[in-house]
Design a protein around this motif. Structure first.
Motif, PDB file in Angstrom:
ATOM      1  N   LYS A   1      16.861   2.657   4.679  1.00  0.00           N
ATOM      2  CA  LYS A   1      16.379   2.093   3.116  1.00  0.00           C
ATOM      3  C   LYS A   1      15.994   3.098   3.081  1.00  0.00           C
ATOM      4  O   LYS A   1      16.093   2.870   1.521  1.00  0.00           O
ATOM      5  CB  LYS A   1      16.484   0.821   3.908  1.00  0.00           C
ATOM      6  CG  LYS A   1      16.208  -0.480   2.223  1.00  0.00           C
ATOM      7  CD  LYS A   1      15.756  -1.372   2.481  1.00  0.00           C
ATOM      8  CE  LYS A   1      15.251  -2.485   1.429  1.00  0.00           C
ATOM      9  NZ  LYS A   1      15.215  -3.620   2.147  1.00  0.00           N
ATOM     10  N   SER A   2      14.300   3.462   3.066  1.00  0.00           N
ATOM     11  CA  SER A   2      13.934   3.728   1.722  1.00  0.00           C
ATOM     12  C   SER A   2      12.664   4.682   3.375  1.00  0.00           C
ATOM     13  O   SER A   2      12.585   4.512   3.921  1.00  0.00           O
ATOM     14  CB  SER A   2      12.607   3.069   1.132  1.00  0.00           C
ATOM     15  OG  SER A   2      11.955   2.478   2.392  1.00  0.00           O
ATOM     16  N   ILE A   3      11.347   5.979   1.462  1.00  0.00           N
ATOM     17  CA  ILE A   3      11.026   6.759   2.521  1.00  0.00           C
ATOM     18  C   ILE A   3       9.186   5.873   1.454  1.00  0.00           C
ATOM     19  O   ILE A   3       9.122   5.820   0.696  1.00  0.00           O
ATOM     20  CB  ILE A   3      11.859   7.853   1.909  1.00  0.00           C
ATOM     21  CG1 ILE A   3      12.848   8.812   2.624  1.00  0.00           C
ATOM     22  CG2 ILE A   3       9.928   8.899   2.568  1.00  0.00           C
ATOM     23  CD1 ILE A   3      13.667   8.312   1.817  1.00  0.00           C
ATOM     24  N   LEU A   4       8.674   5.553   2.731  1.00  0.00           N
ATOM     25  CA  LEU A   4       7.434   4.923   2.301  1.00  0.00           C
ATOM     26  C   LEU A   4       6.120   6.005   2.078  1.00  0.00           C
ATOM     27  O   LEU A   4       5.851   6.324   2.948  1.00  0.00           O
ATOM     28  CB  LEU A   4       6.901   3.517   3.183  1.00  0.00           C
ATOM     29  CG  LEU A   4       7.778   2.612   3.300  1.00  0.00           C
ATOM     30  CD1 LEU A   4       7.907   1.860   3.895  1.00  0.00           C
ATOM     31  CD2 LEU A   4       8.015   2.002   1.834  1.00  0.00           C
ATOM     32  N   LEU A   5       5.066   6.383   1.106  1.00  0.00           N
ATOM     33  CA  LEU A   5       3.962   6.962   1.584  1.00  0.00           C
ATOM     34  C   LEU A   5       2.991   6.279   1.138  1.00  0.00           C
ATOM     35  O   LEU A   5       2.992   5.656  -0.054  1.00  0.00           O
ATOM     36  CB  LEU A   5       4.354   8.147   0.245  1.00  0.00           C
ATOM     37  CG  LEU A   5       5.297   8.923   0.575  1.00  0.00           C
ATOM     38  CD1 LEU A   5       5.721   9.885  -0.322  1.00  0.00           C
ATOM     39  CD2 LEU A   5       4.817  10.037   1.562  1.00  0.00           C
ATOM     40  N   PRO A   6       2.235   6.320   1.930  1.00  0.00           N
ATOM     41  CA  PRO A   6       0.953   5.740   1.161  1.00  0.00           C
ATOM     42  C   PRO A   6       0.255   5.879  -0.194  1.00  0.00           C
ATOM     43  O   PRO A   6       0.068   7.063  -0.041  1.00  0.00           O
ATOM     44  CB  PRO A   6      -0.333   6.497   2.284  1.00  0.00           C
ATOM     45  CG  PRO A   6      -0.018   7.413   3.230  1.00  0.00           C
ATOM     46  CD  PRO A   6       2.307   7.472   2.457  1.00  0.00           C
TER      47      PRO A   6
ATOM     48  N   ASP B   1       0.943  -1.392   0.420  1.00  0.00           N
ATOM     49  CA  ASP B   1       0.177  -0.142   0.367  1.00  0.00           C
ATOM     50  C   ASP B   1       1.254   1.408  -0.277  1.00  0.00           C
ATOM     51  O   ASP B   1       0.262   2.408   0.175  1.00  0.00           O
ATOM     52  CB  ASP B   1      -1.249   0.226   0.658  1.00  0.00           C
ATOM     53  CG  ASP B   1      -1.838  -1.340   1.683  1.00  0.00           C
ATOM     54  OD1 ASP B   1      -2.762  -1.606  -0.309  1.00  0.00           O
ATOM     55  OD2 ASP B   1      -2.562  -1.673   2.314  1.00  0.00           O
ATOM     56  N   TYR B   2       2.060   1.034  -0.054  1.00  0.00           N
ATOM     57  CA  TYR B   2       3.306   2.495  -0.234  1.00  0.00           C
ATOM     58  C   TYR B   2       3.817   2.280  -1.576  1.00  0.00           C
ATOM     59  O   TYR B   2       4.208   1.357  -2.011  1.00  0.00           O
ATOM     60  CB  TYR B   2       4.111   1.862   0.644  1.00  0.00           C
ATOM     61  CG  TYR B   2       3.282   2.748   2.756  1.00  0.00           C
ATOM     62  CD1 TYR B   2       3.078   3.730   3.064  1.00  0.00           C
ATOM     63  CD2 TYR B   2       2.707   1.170   2.876  1.00  0.00           C
ATOM     64  CE1 TYR B   2       2.445   4.147   4.065  1.00  0.00           C
ATOM     65  CE2 TYR B   2       1.718   1.492   4.173  1.00  0.00           C
ATOM     66  CZ  TYR B   2       2.073   2.276   5.207  1.00  0.00           C
ATOM     67  OH  TYR B   2       1.616   2.289   6.012  1.00  0.00           O
TER      68      TYR B   2
ATOM     69  N   ALA C   1       4.813   9.737   6.120  1.00  0.00           N
ATOM     70  CA  ALA C   1       5.236   8.911   5.042  1.00  0.00           C
ATOM     71  C   ALA C   1       6.181   8.277   6.900  1.00  0.00           C
ATOM     72  O   ALA C   1       5.909   8.432   7.824  1.00  0.00           O
ATOM     73  CB  ALA C   1       6.539   9.733   4.896  1.00  0.00           C
ATOM     74  N   LEU C   2       6.253   6.704   6.280  1.00  0.00           N
ATOM     75  CA  LEU C   2       7.337   5.966   7.245  1.00  0.00           C
ATOM     76  C   LEU C   2       8.412   5.845   6.502  1.00  0.00           C
ATOM     77  O   LEU C   2       8.736   6.156   5.296  1.00  0.00           O
ATOM     78  CB  LEU C   2       6.842   4.806   7.425  1.00  0.00           C
ATOM     79  CG  LEU C   2       5.067   4.720   7.735  1.00  0.00           C
ATOM     80  CD1 LEU C   2       4.588   2.864   7.882  1.00  0.00           C
ATOM     81  CD2 LEU C   2       5.145   5.344   9.010  1.00  0.00           C
TER      82      LEU C   2
ATOM     83  N   GLU D   1       5.110   7.444 -10.575  1.00  0.00           N
ATOM     84  CA  GLU D   1       4.101   6.770  -9.244  1.00  0.00           C
ATOM     85  C   GLU D   1       4.946   8.406  -8.334  1.00  0.00           C
ATOM     86  O   GLU D   1       3.355   8.600  -7.966  1.00  0.00           O
ATOM     87  CB  GLU D   1       4.763   6.192  -8.452  1.00  0.00           C
ATOM     88  CG  GLU D   1       4.382   5.398  -9.319  1.00  0.00           C
ATOM     89  CD  GLU D   1       6.245   4.898 -10.233  1.00  0.00           C
ATOM     90  OE1 GLU D   1       6.014   3.802 -10.505  1.00  0.00           O
ATOM     91  OE2 GLU D   1       6.448   5.594 -10.249  1.00  0.00           O
ATOM     92  N   ILE D   2       5.288   9.037  -8.660  1.00  0.00           N
ATOM     93  CA  ILE D   2       5.781  10.720  -7.712  1.00  0.00           C
ATOM     94  C   ILE D   2       4.847  11.376  -7.997  1.00  0.00           C
ATOM     95  O   ILE D   2       4.269  12.228  -7.517  1.00  0.00           O
ATOM     96  CB  ILE D   2       7.467  10.625  -7.406  1.00  0.00           C
ATOM     97  CG1 ILE D   2       7.618   9.563  -6.534  1.00  0.00           C
ATOM     98  CG2 ILE D   2       7.390  11.783  -6.474  1.00  0.00           C
ATOM     99  CD1 ILE D   2       9.550   9.837  -6.605  1.00  0.00           C
TER     100      ILE D   2
END
Length: 318
Positions: free
Chosen positions: A207-212, A67-68, A171-172, A85-86
């Motif tokens: 490692k990464s940034i996660l956006l819903p 979902d991210y 963001a996570l 996607e961004i």
């Protein structure tokens, strides 16, 4: 004994973490280098070893992960616009990235490096001889905050432009520390204490940034600075609303950490602004005065809310 100076360049996260063994935390991870190397030139970063992460390809990917949307921490700011996607779901992130420094800086700077950029203060970000002449502050092993006279608290400013945009969209970040991998909210890594502004261990790698995904964010980004093509922020404001009408306001440049205010589309605007002002501990430690920046907080938030709801009210799908 003077530590041997080293420059190390691993090819994987595992190798990078292994290289930290035996360095007794006298090292610094290096991504684009646009922040770290300037601080080294000023004598504010003196680690004997640099571990350059730029050859680790697994940190450069942009891909959907459940979902991210996962954005690798080494993706260059100038390259964010190249990912559909961004641009489709998170255009405010590109706007924030384009507000960082100059085009040349954005070709080197990474998104991970920007969310970790060091807090700034006009009394700290000077040459070593200048700081020696004026007197060292709390952030550089002195015993007083020159800006306020406090002997306990450093109010150097959180100045990332991309982090407020990311936080406004929930963001996570995915972090790895000595082989342990976990996800945490981006806003939770900031302490609000200027000397040690982040609560990440020195061996931690983002490692990464996660956006819903599929949240239908509408966001407005604003930035106050003296010179548009060069300067760090004096005030960054991002206001986002998702498909459920949940509002998140995030400010940078007016506190040692991001200022976060949450509400809904039905929240009283003046109350949201009041909360933002109450949580902002801006002091006179940069070119614009504290009072002016606080006035601009009200202006930015009010204009951003107007812009968001003008957009959403004209959208028949919302």
């Amino acid at each position: 004994m003077i530590a041997e100076k080293k420059y190390l360049r691993p090819d994987s996260i595992r190798e990078a973490l292994a290289m930290t063994d035996g360095l007794e935390k006298d090292f610094r991870f290096l991504a684009g280098g646009t922040d770290v190397m300037v601080n080294r030139f000023q004598g504010n970063e003196i680690s004997s070893s640099l571990i350059d992460l730029s050859s680790i390809n697994e940190l450069k990917q942009v891909e959907k992960a459940g979902d991210y949307l996962s954005i690798g921490s080494l993706v260059k700011l100038s390259n964010l616009k190249n990912h559909k996607e961004i641009t489709d779901e998170f255009p405010v992130l590109i706007e924030a990235a384009n507000a960082v420094g100059s085009p040349l800086i954005r070709k080197s700077a990474t998104i991970g490096g920007n969310i970790l950029c060091e807090n700034r203060c006009i009394f700290y970000n000077q040459s070593e001889w200048w700081r020696d002449a004026v007197g060292f502050c709390l952030k550089c092993e002195g015993n007083i905050c020159i800006a306020t006279g406090s002997k306990k608290h450093c109010y150097s400013e959180f100045v990332s432009d991309t982090a407020p945009a990311l936080i406004s969209m929930d963001a996570l970040i995915e972090i790895i520390d000595q082989g342990n991998e976990r996800k945490i909210k981006l806003e939770d890594i900031y302490t609000g204490e200027g000397v040690h502004p982040r609560n990440l261990d020195k061996t931690t790698i983002i490692k990464s940034i996660l956006l819903p995904l599929n949240q239908d964010f509408h966001s407005v980004f604003k930035k106050l600075r003296q010179r548009e093509s060069m300067d760090f922020t004096s005030l960054t404001s991002v206001v986002s609303v998702n498909k459920n009408g949940e509002i998140k306001i995030v400010l940078g440049g007016v506190d040692p950490k991001p200022v976060v205010v949450e509400g809904t589309s039905k929240s009283d605007r003046e109350e949201l602004i009041k909360q933002a002002l109450k949580r902002s501990r801006a002091i006179d430690n940069e070119m614009f005065s504290r009072n002016y920046r606080r006035e601009m907080i009200r202006v930015f938030i009010s204009k951003s809310i107007d812009e968001i709801f003008n957009v959403t009210n004209n959208n028949p799908d919302r």
